[in-house]
Design a protein around this motif. Structure first.
Motif, short mmCIF file in Angstrom:
data_model
loop_
_atom_site.label_atom_id
_atom_site.label_comp_id
_atom_site.label_asym_id
_atom_site.label_seq_id
_atom_site.Cartn_x
_atom_site.Cartn_y
_atom_site.Cartn_z
N ILE A 61 37.57 39.46 42.43
CA ILE A 61 37.68 38.25 41.61
C ILE A 61 37.09 37.07 42.36
CG2 ILE A 61 39.34 36.66 40.55
CD1 ILE A 61 41.22 39.07 40.21
N GLU A 62 36.25 36.32 41.66
CA GLU A 62 35.70 35.09 42.24
C GLU A 62 36.83 34.08 42.47
OE1 GLU A 62 32.52 34.47 43.17
OE2 GLU A 62 32.03 36.53 42.62
N SER A 95 37.02 30.97 42.04
CA SER A 95 37.21 30.03 40.93
C SER A 95 37.95 30.67 39.75
CB SER A 95 35.86 29.48 40.45
OG SER A 95 35.04 30.54 39.98
N ALA A 96 37.85 31.99 39.60
CA ALA A 96 38.51 32.68 38.49
C ALA A 96 40.02 32.77 38.68
CB ALA A 96 37.91 34.07 38.30
N GLU A 108 41.81 30.41 38.67
CA GLU A 108 42.30 29.35 37.78
C GLU A 108 42.25 29.74 36.31
OE1 GLU A 108 43.64 26.33 38.74
OE2 GLU A 108 43.56 27.19 40.75
N ASP A 109 41.66 30.90 35.99
CA ASP A 109 41.56 31.34 34.59
C ASP A 109 42.95 31.52 33.99
OD1 ASP A 109 38.82 31.41 34.87
OD2 ASP A 109 38.65 33.59 34.81
N LYS A 147 48.12 31.46 35.21
CA LYS A 147 46.76 31.58 35.75
C LYS A 147 46.67 32.90 36.52
CE LYS A 147 46.28 26.62 36.54
NZ LYS A 147 46.17 25.60 37.60
N THR A 164 43.24 38.55 31.13
CA THR A 164 42.98 37.12 31.28
C THR A 164 41.55 36.88 31.72
OG1 THR A 164 45.29 36.63 31.77
CG2 THR A 164 43.66 35.03 32.54
N LEU A 165 41.09 37.64 32.70
CA LEU A 165 39.71 37.48 33.18
C LEU A 165 38.71 37.75 32.06
CD1 LEU A 165 40.14 39.17 36.65
CD2 LEU A 165 39.63 36.75 36.27
N ALA A 187 38.70 34.91 29.56
CA ALA A 187 38.14 33.68 30.13
C ALA A 187 36.65 33.80 30.44
CB ALA A 187 38.90 33.31 31.41
N HIS A 192 35.23 36.12 32.49
CA HIS A 192 34.99 36.65 33.83
C HIS A 192 35.47 38.09 33.94
CE1 HIS A 192 35.45 32.21 34.78
NE2 HIS A 192 34.20 32.48 35.08
#
Length: 152
Positions: free
Chosen positions: A22-23, A25-26, A28-29, A37, A130-131, A134, A136
């Motif tokens: 997972i990146e 920034s992701a 926060e998804d 999140k 969630t990813l 969003a 991602h």
């Protein structure tokens, strides 16, 4: 007992395998249903482990950090704390399996292991969804890798 402890460790390696792809920034998804999140989902896994340690073996909490709202969640903190709480939970499981009881849980330690893995698997599914929602999504190799327990 060896098999149960290895099963617990595999479960944690699967969590870390997912986190690794997972990146940053992701984290926060948020899901379409406005749930936790992604980073908060991982923190929840860790914090539930701490809750069980507090109830069943508080002496194993030493050196563990609760990841609450004041903690800036990032991959490094999550990886470190998930590893530490997994080790503490393994000690709890080892003790409980040897005694064939676990404080605050019925019917027995093997069922507790099943409960823990079911809970964490549920949240892994929520993280993956969630990813995806969003924008991602995790790659197909990782999706299949979450089920390759024999190689983790």
């Amino acid at each position: 007992m060896k098999d149960q402890l290895e099963t617990w460790h595999i479960n944690n390696r699967i969590n870390l395998y997912l986190l690794d792809v997972i990146e940053e920034s992701a984290l926060e998804d948020v899901s379409a249903s406005k749930g936790r999140k992604v980073g908060d989902q991982f923190a929840h896994l860790h914090n539930v482990r701490l809750m069980w340690l507090k109830a069943a073996a508080p002496e194993l909490l030493e050196g563990l950090l609760k990841i609450d709202k004041e903690v800036k969640i990032n991959k490094e903190i999550l990886q470190t704390e998930l590893h530490k709480s997994a080790e503490a939970m393994a000690k709890l499981l080892e003790k409980s399996l040897a005694e064939n009881k676990i404080k605050g849980f019925k019917p027995h330690p093997t069922a507790f292991l099943g409960y823990l893995i079911s809970h964490e698997s549920h949240h892994r599914g929520q993280i993956v969804l969630t990813l995806k929602q969003a924008g991602h999504p995790i790659d197909q190799k990782t999706q299949f890798g979450l089920w390759e327990w024999g190689s983790r």
